[in-house]
Write a protein that holds these residues in place. Structure first.
Motif, PDB file in Angstrom:
ATOM      1  N   VAL A 268      31.258 -46.650  27.656  1.00 63.01           N
ATOM      2  CA  VAL A 268      30.881 -47.281  28.917  1.00 63.01           C
ATOM      3  C   VAL A 268      31.579 -48.640  28.985  1.00 63.01           C
ATOM      4  O   VAL A 268      32.276 -49.053  28.054  1.00 63.01           O
ATOM      5  N   ARG A 269      31.374 -49.317  30.096  1.00 67.08           N
ATOM      6  CA  ARG A 269      31.913 -50.661  30.261  1.00 67.08           C
ATOM      7  C   ARG A 269      30.749 -51.646  30.360  1.00 67.08           C
ATOM      8  O   ARG A 269      29.766 -51.387  31.055  1.00 67.08           O
ATOM      9  N   ALA A 270      30.882 -52.755  29.660  1.00 65.69           N
ATOM     10  CA  ALA A 270      29.812 -53.745  29.577  1.00 65.69           C
ATOM     11  C   ALA A 270      30.292 -55.061  30.153  1.00 65.69           C
ATOM     12  O   ALA A 270      31.435 -55.478  29.946  1.00 65.69           O
ATOM     13  N   VAL A 279      23.617 -57.469  28.880  1.00 63.67           N
ATOM     14  CA  VAL A 279      24.868 -56.962  29.433  1.00 63.67           C
ATOM     15  C   VAL A 279      24.566 -55.837  30.411  1.00 63.67           C
ATOM     16  O   VAL A 279      23.646 -55.035  30.207  1.00 63.67           O
ATOM     17  N   LEU A 280      25.325 -55.784  31.478  1.00 64.34           N
ATOM     18  CA  LEU A 280      25.242 -54.708  32.461  1.00 64.34           C
ATOM     19  C   LEU A 280      26.118 -53.555  32.004  1.00 64.34           C
ATOM     20  O   LEU A 280      27.259 -53.760  31.594  1.00 64.34           O
ATOM     21  N   LEU A 281      25.596 -52.349  32.085  1.00 65.64           N
ATOM     22  CA  LEU A 281      26.311 -51.159  31.652  1.00 65.64           C
ATOM     23  C   LEU A 281      26.712 -50.335  32.873  1.00 65.64           C
ATOM     24  O   LEU A 281      25.893 -50.079  33.757  1.00 65.64           O
ATOM     25  N   ALA A 282      27.966 -49.944  32.901  1.00 68.28           N
ATOM     26  CA  ALA A 282      28.494 -49.134  33.992  1.00 68.28           C
ATOM     27  C   ALA A 282      29.303 -47.986  33.400  1.00 68.28           C
ATOM     28  O   ALA A 282      29.795 -48.082  32.270  1.00 68.28           O
ATOM     29  N   PRO A 283      29.438 -46.860  34.129  1.00 69.99           N
ATOM     30  CA  PRO A 283      30.283 -45.770  33.629  1.00 69.99           C
ATOM     31  C   PRO A 283      31.711 -46.238  33.368  1.00 69.99           C
ATOM     32  O   PRO A 283      32.210 -47.168  34.015  1.00 69.99           O
ATOM     33  N   TYR A 284      32.344 -45.585  32.439  1.00 67.53           N
ATOM     34  CA  TYR A 284      33.691 -46.007  32.044  1.00 67.53           C
ATOM     35  C   TYR A 284      34.685 -45.877  33.191  1.00 67.53           C
ATOM     36  O   TYR A 284      35.599 -46.699  33.331  1.00 67.53           O
ATOM     37  N   ASP A 285      34.499 -44.870  34.041  1.00 63.70           N
ATOM     38  CA  ASP A 285      35.457 -44.620  35.120  1.00 63.70           C
ATOM     39  C   ASP A 285      34.969 -45.126  36.472  1.00 63.70           C
ATOM     40  O   ASP A 285      35.586 -44.841  37.494  1.00 63.70           O
ATOM     41  N   ASP A 286      33.837 -45.879  36.518  1.00 61.23           N
ATOM     42  CA  ASP A 286      33.324 -46.386  37.790  1.00 61.23           C
ATOM     43  C   ASP A 286      32.580 -47.689  37.519  1.00 61.23           C
ATOM     44  O   ASP A 286      31.363 -47.708  37.306  1.00 61.23           O
ATOM     45  N   PHE A 291      24.325 -48.869  35.878  1.00 59.67           N
ATOM     46  CA  PHE A 291      23.198 -47.945  35.728  1.00 59.67           C
ATOM     47  C   PHE A 291      22.104 -48.479  34.807  1.00 59.67           C
ATOM     48  O   PHE A 291      21.002 -47.930  34.794  1.00 59.67           O
ATOM     49  N   ALA A 292      22.344 -49.531  34.031  1.00 54.95           N
ATOM     50  CA  ALA A 292      21.304 -50.041  33.128  1.00 54.95           C
ATOM     51  C   ALA A 292      21.688 -51.434  32.656  1.00 54.95           C
ATOM     52  O   ALA A 292      22.833 -51.876  32.781  1.00 54.95           O
ATOM     53  N   VAL A 293      20.690 -52.121  32.114  1.00 54.34           N
ATOM     54  CA  VAL A 293      20.880 -53.424  31.485  1.00 54.34           C
ATOM     55  C   VAL A 293      20.424 -53.303  30.043  1.00 54.34           C
ATOM     56  O   VAL A 293      19.324 -52.819  29.770  1.00 54.34           O
ATOM     57  N   ALA A 294      21.273 -53.739  29.114  1.00 56.51           N
ATOM     58  CA  ALA A 294      20.906 -53.788  27.691  1.00 56.51           C
ATOM     59  C   ALA A 294      20.499 -55.218  27.370  1.00 56.51           C
ATOM     60  O   ALA A 294      21.345 -56.089  27.168  1.00 56.51           O
ATOM     61  N   ARG A 399      23.286 -53.909  41.531  1.00 55.64           N
ATOM     62  CA  ARG A 399      24.102 -52.729  41.250  1.00 55.64           C
ATOM     63  C   ARG A 399      25.555 -53.089  40.968  1.00 55.64           C
ATOM     64  O   ARG A 399      26.267 -52.324  40.330  1.00 55.64           O
ATOM     65  N   ARG A 400      25.997 -54.243  41.451  1.00 48.88           N
ATOM     66  CA  ARG A 400      27.366 -54.678  41.187  1.00 48.88           C
ATOM     67  C   ARG A 400      27.333 -55.854  40.207  1.00 48.88           C
ATOM     68  O   ARG A 400      26.531 -56.763  40.368  1.00 48.88           O
TER      69      ARG A 400
END
Length: 598
Positions: A268-270, A279-286, A291-294, A399-400
């Motif tokens: 994923v991308r952080a 950190v905010l987590l987003a899909p690797y390709d989007d 989608f979540a916060v760690a 979300r962004r």
């Protein structure tokens, strides 16, 4: 969810009116009061377990609609609200079940790459051990719940006994209480105080009173005391405490499973998000869909010894007591560095220890633990460093991703006018408490007793009990604000704590070292050749080192001088004494109990 609960209570609850004895003694009234108390508890329950909180709220609404009573309002609104909440609960349960099922299936597939976080044993033990503050909070909720239910049963039985052999008369109001919660009447040349929980009266007004000459108790027949108010902390405490305790145990079990068995790995991308403290987590390709916060990521920060890992950060507050650690193999410089690390706040320590993640912006990382929304997770960066979430994954606020401006040196630079005023107000209260905490909590005891005596004359038993329980906390907190870490005496060194003070004879003190912000006092132990040390660090929000100085070098010189002079001093007879804040809290509790009995 919270907004929906507020709307339900506003729309469905009947306006507060007078409660009669027939209404209170009706079993349906007690039943609906219990359900409404459970609904109020869901305001806190949704933060512990959102799905269960929604389900409990739905059941409570339907229970109130099925058994309407005088305190429930419109049954149709309760039923409709229960249906909406039940739909939300079912949707949440189905989503979680689907997530768990997909996670299990993917783990068993041949394409899954299962990774086990490679973390040192001290960090593993730190993350796996139970959090004492959370266990204490859950236990406190259970105690409050049991006490509330017991108080409700006691008050209901006492009211029933009173009404069984009481007399009824119509009389004239002679005087009204200063706070308007009761009146004074005269019946057969005897004066009675009549509480009015939900109504008002004027001097000269005629009211019907139920009274008992033997116990000198009285109540208005049209406005009696409602014992079911005690069910609010009773049912709420039991419900929140039980669910909280289960959540703590489940969190520890899932953390142990993550660190021992690992899970499927995903890329994923952080992005570092200071406002979310993680950190905010987003899909690797989007990267546009977070989608979540760690939150509260923790990584290994020690060097060689297990003793360098501190106690749980949840168990420490801004007014930390002196810490004792094993120090035989550590130099003075290492002890001073450890004092700095141990005294740092949780947020500061995480940002310092994991400085690498503060620069993450859509950075590719590997995540392990995406079994469901409420599961802990582990992240691995490109350097192979593991970061573990101290809590579960959270839903993102935005979300962004919102990247903080790089020109800002500190989040404190971006402050609103209201935040500045709020911080100034808090700092003003803290300064006042620190200047007066040594003497004013004791000097204020007579005034506090007089005020409580006047308040308790017309207050209900629930308010009396809650006030009595709050008094020791107020006295302890006020006195604790002026507490110091050390008290240098000719015969011993007194280490002041929250509840207990320790007396250390000077023969046990072997050396004292300090720098600009830290103080380290080495100690010998009675049966341990490794030795101990007291680590203290001066911060803006910490206690003073001594009453007259908070400079580590000045205090170190004072302690060293007293140590040399008191080498042959006679040891104290006791090693531990109650702290001054503890004694202050006990005195405030005693004054509150005496005022309640008068």
């Amino acid at each position: 969810m919270v907004t929906l609960l507020i709307a339900i209570l506003v729309a469905a609850t009947v306006d507060g009116g007078h409660v009669t004895a027939a209404m209170v003694e009706d079993p349906r009234y007690t039943w609906t009061s219990t359900l409404q108390s459970a609904l109020l508890a869901c305001f806190a329950l949704v933060f512990v377990s959102p799905g269960l909180g929604t389900a409990v709220a739905a059941v409570a609404c339907w229970g109130v609609a099925a058994v309407p009573a005088a305190n429930t309002g419109a049954p149709g609104i309760w039923a409709a609200a229960g249906g909406v909440l039940l739909a939300l609960a079912i949707a949440d349960g189905v989503t979680r079940a689907r997530q768990r099922a997909v996670g299990r299936v993917w783990r068993m597939s041949s394409e899954a790459v299962v990774l086990v976080p490679d973390v040192p044993e001290p960090l593993r033990e730190h993350l796996s051990r139970p959090r004492l503050t959370r266990l204490a909070g859950a236990s406190a909720c259970l105690v409050v719940g049991v006490a509330g239910c017991a108080l409700c049963v006691h008050d209901a039985a006492a009211a029933e006994t009173f009404r069984s052999d009481s007399l009824v008369a119509t009389t004239t109001v002679g005087a009204v209480a200063a706070i308007g919660s009761g009146v004074t009447v005269t019946i057969d040349d005897a004066t009675y105080v009549v509480p009015l929980p939900s109504s008002n009266a004027e001097v000269g007004q005629r009211i019907e009173v139920r009274y008992q000459p033997r116990t000198h108790r009285a109540e208005a027949t049209a406005d009696v005391f409602d014992p079911t108010y005690a069910l609010i902390p009773g049912v709420g405490g039991l419900l929140v405490g039980a669910v909280w305790l289960v959540a703590v145990r489940r969190r520890r079990r899932e953390m142990v499973a993550l660190l021992s068995a690992g899970g499927p790995a995903f890329q994923v991308r952080a992005t570092w998000a200071p406002r979310s403290r993680g950190v905010l987590l987003a899909p690797y390709d989007d990267v546009t869909r977070t989608f979540a916060v760690a939150p509260r990521l923790t990584t290994w920060w020690g060097s060689a010894t297990d003793e360098e890992w501190p106690d749980d950060s949840d168990d420490q507050g801004p007014l930390d007591e002196p810490r004792t650690v094993t120090v035989a193999t550590l130099s003075d410089a290492e002890l001073l560095a450890m004092a700095q690390s141990l005294a740092a706040s949780d947020d500061d320590r995480q940002s310092t220890e994991s400085a690498g993640m503060t620069g993450w912006h859509q950075t590719p990382v590997v995540i392990v633990g995406l079994d469901h929304d409420a599961a802990p997770a582990a992240l691995r960066d490109a350097d192979g460093q593991w970061y573990i979430t101290d809590t579960t994954l959270l839903q993102p606020r935005w979300r962004r991703p919102r990247r903080a401006a790089t020109t800002r040196s500190s989040p404190a630079d971006d402050r609103s006018m209201w935040r500045t005023f709020s911080d100034y107000r808090v700092s003003l209260v803290i300064r006042l408490a620190r200047r007066t905490g040594r003497w004013l909590p004791w000097a204020a005891l007579p005034l506090v007793g007089w005020l409580l005596t006047r308040m308790f004359d017309y207050d209900s038993s629930v308010r009396v009990v809650s006030t009595v329980l709050a008094m020791p906390v107020a006295g302890w907190t006020w006195s604790m604000a002026a507490q110091t870490h050390l008290d240098v005496r000719p015969r011993w060194l007194r280490l002041r704590g929250r509840f207990l003070d320790e007396l250390v004879t000077w023969s046990r003190v072997t050396s004292v070292v300090s720098d600009d912000s830290s103080l380290v006092i080495r100690l010998d132990t009675d049966n341990d050749a490794d030795g101990d040390a007291i680590l203290l660090t001066v911060r803006a929000d910490s206690l003073r080192l001594t009453r007259h100085s908070s400079e580590p070098r000045e205090v170190a010189a004072l302690v060293e001088k007293a140590r040399v002079a008191g080498t042959s001093a006679v040891p104290p007879r006791v090693r531990r004494l109650p702290s001054v804040p503890l004694l202050s809290g006990v005195c405030w509790l005693a004054v509150a109990i005496v005022a309640a009995q008068l």
